[in-house]
Design a protein around this motif. Structure first.
Motif, PDB file in Angstrom:
ATOM      1  N   GLN A  80       0.797  -1.227   0.000  1.00  5.70           N
ATOM      2  CA  GLN A  80       0.000   0.000   0.000  1.00  5.70           C
ATOM      3  C   GLN A  80       0.829   1.276   0.000  1.00  5.70           C
ATOM      4  O   GLN A  80       0.290   2.361   0.134  1.00  5.70           O
ATOM      5  CB  GLN A  80      -0.951  -0.011   1.186  1.00  5.70           C
ATOM      6  N   ARG A  81       2.114   1.156  -0.113  1.00 13.45           N
ATOM      7  CA  ARG A  81       3.020   2.304  -0.209  1.00 13.45           C
ATOM      8  C   ARG A  81       3.002   3.198   1.037  1.00 13.45           C
ATOM      9  O   ARG A  81       3.416   4.338   0.981  1.00 13.45           O
ATOM     10  CB  ARG A  81       2.729   3.124  -1.467  1.00 13.45           C
ATOM     11  N   LYS A  82       2.495   2.670   2.155  1.00 16.21           N
ATOM     12  CA  LYS A  82       2.525   3.424   3.407  1.00 16.21           C
ATOM     13  C   LYS A  82       3.895   3.292   4.083  1.00 16.21           C
ATOM     14  O   LYS A  82       4.224   4.055   4.975  1.00 16.21           O
ATOM     15  CB  LYS A  82       1.429   2.945   4.351  1.00 16.21           C
ATOM     16  N   SER A  83       4.641   2.299   3.659  1.00 19.65           N
ATOM     17  CA  SER A  83       5.992   2.079   4.164  1.00 19.65           C
ATOM     18  C   SER A  83       6.873   1.770   2.965  1.00 19.65           C
ATOM     19  O   SER A  83       6.400   1.603   1.849  1.00 19.65           O
ATOM     20  CB  SER A  83       6.004   0.917   5.155  1.00 19.65           C
ATOM     21  N   LYS A  84       8.179   1.667   3.224  1.00 16.73           N
ATOM     22  CA  LYS A  84       9.098   1.286   2.155  1.00 16.73           C
ATOM     23  C   LYS A  84       8.784  -0.135   1.712  1.00 16.73           C
ATOM     24  O   LYS A  84       8.308  -0.956   2.506  1.00 16.73           O
ATOM     25  CB  LYS A  84      10.538   1.332   2.650  1.00 16.73           C
ATOM     26  N   PHE A  85       9.079  -0.424   0.455  1.00 17.23           N
ATOM     27  CA  PHE A  85       8.849  -1.779  -0.030  1.00 17.23           C
ATOM     28  C   PHE A  85       9.714  -2.765   0.751  1.00 17.23           C
ATOM     29  O   PHE A  85       9.295  -3.893   0.997  1.00 17.23           O
ATOM     30  CB  PHE A  85       9.107  -1.903  -1.534  1.00 17.23           C
ATOM     31  N   SER A  86      10.897  -2.336   1.181  1.00 18.71           N
ATOM     32  CA  SER A  86      11.773  -3.243   1.940  1.00 18.71           C
ATOM     33  C   SER A  86      11.109  -3.680   3.243  1.00 18.71           C
ATOM     34  O   SER A  86      11.244  -4.831   3.657  1.00 18.71           O
ATOM     35  CB  SER A  86      13.119  -2.589   2.231  1.00 18.71           C
ATOM     36  N   THR A  87      10.380  -2.791   3.881  1.00 19.43           N
ATOM     37  CA  THR A  87       9.662  -3.137   5.118  1.00 19.43           C
ATOM     38  C   THR A  87       8.593  -4.179   4.819  1.00 19.43           C
ATOM     39  O   THR A  87       8.433  -5.159   5.556  1.00 19.43           O
ATOM     40  CB  THR A  87       9.037  -1.884   5.738  1.00 19.43           C
ATOM     41  N   TYR A  88       7.873  -3.972   3.740  1.00 20.91           N
ATOM     42  CA  TYR A  88       6.828  -4.912   3.332  1.00 20.91           C
ATOM     43  C   TYR A  88       7.432  -6.279   3.002  1.00 20.91           C
ATOM     44  O   TYR A  88       6.936  -7.320   3.452  1.00 20.91           O
ATOM     45  CB  TYR A  88       6.088  -4.325   2.125  1.00 20.91           C
ATOM     46  N   LEU A  89       8.520  -6.295   2.253  1.00 16.69           N
ATOM     47  CA  LEU A  89       9.171  -7.551   1.891  1.00 16.69           C
ATOM     48  C   LEU A  89       9.752  -8.249   3.119  1.00 16.69           C
ATOM     49  O   LEU A  89       9.671  -9.468   3.248  1.00 16.69           O
ATOM     50  CB  LEU A  89      10.269  -7.305   0.851  1.00 16.69           C
ATOM     51  N   TYR A  90      10.320  -7.482   4.040  1.00 15.16           N
ATOM     52  CA  TYR A  90      10.859  -8.054   5.274  1.00 15.16           C
ATOM     53  C   TYR A  90       9.735  -8.737   6.058  1.00 15.16           C
ATOM     54  O   TYR A  90       9.912  -9.844   6.567  1.00 15.16           O
ATOM     55  CB  TYR A  90      11.524  -6.958   6.107  1.00 15.16           C
ATOM     56  N   MET A  91       8.567  -8.105   6.131  1.00 11.05           N
ATOM     57  CA  MET A  91       7.434  -8.687   6.836  1.00 11.05           C
ATOM     58  C   MET A  91       7.009 -10.009   6.184  1.00 11.05           C
ATOM     59  O   MET A  91       6.758 -10.993   6.875  1.00 11.05           O
ATOM     60  CB  MET A  91       6.259  -7.706   6.833  1.00 11.05           C
TER      61      MET A  91
END
Length: 95
Positions: free
Chosen positions: A73-84
């Motif tokens: 959702q672009r509310k965080s960096k893509f790296s944060t999303y991928l890490y999750m």
């Protein structure tokens, strides 16, 4: 500055969603270090198990018409999303 997953831009992600093979390769190259780095924190996993989880992460990202990439959702960096996604996939494996 070394390329990293945070250098992904909307244009590259759109190319990935449009099935541009060179964009998909670039995406994976940028994402790979983050995923491996997160997986190596799990000492209890063998190298083979880490490789299986690594593959599962990218299957999740690219299956079902790239649904998981589209969910960002672009509310965080893509790296944060991928890490999750990486951590949750590893934890699911360990259950």
């Amino acid at each position: 500055m070394n390329p990293s997953i945070d250098n992904l831009n909307i244009n590259l992600i759109q190319k990935v969603l449009d099935n541009d093979n060179s964009a998909i390769i670039e995406f994976i190259k940028l994402a790979e270090p983050l995923v491996w780095g997160a997986l190596f924190k799990y000492d209890q996993l063998s190298e083979e198990e880490r490789e299986d989880i690594f593959q599962n992460i990218f299957l999740k990202l690219f299956s079902n018409d790239k649904k998981r990439i589209k969910m960002w959702q672009r509310k965080s960096k893509f790296s944060t999303y991928l890490y999750m996604i990486t951590i949750n996939t590893a934890l699911d494996y360990l259950k």
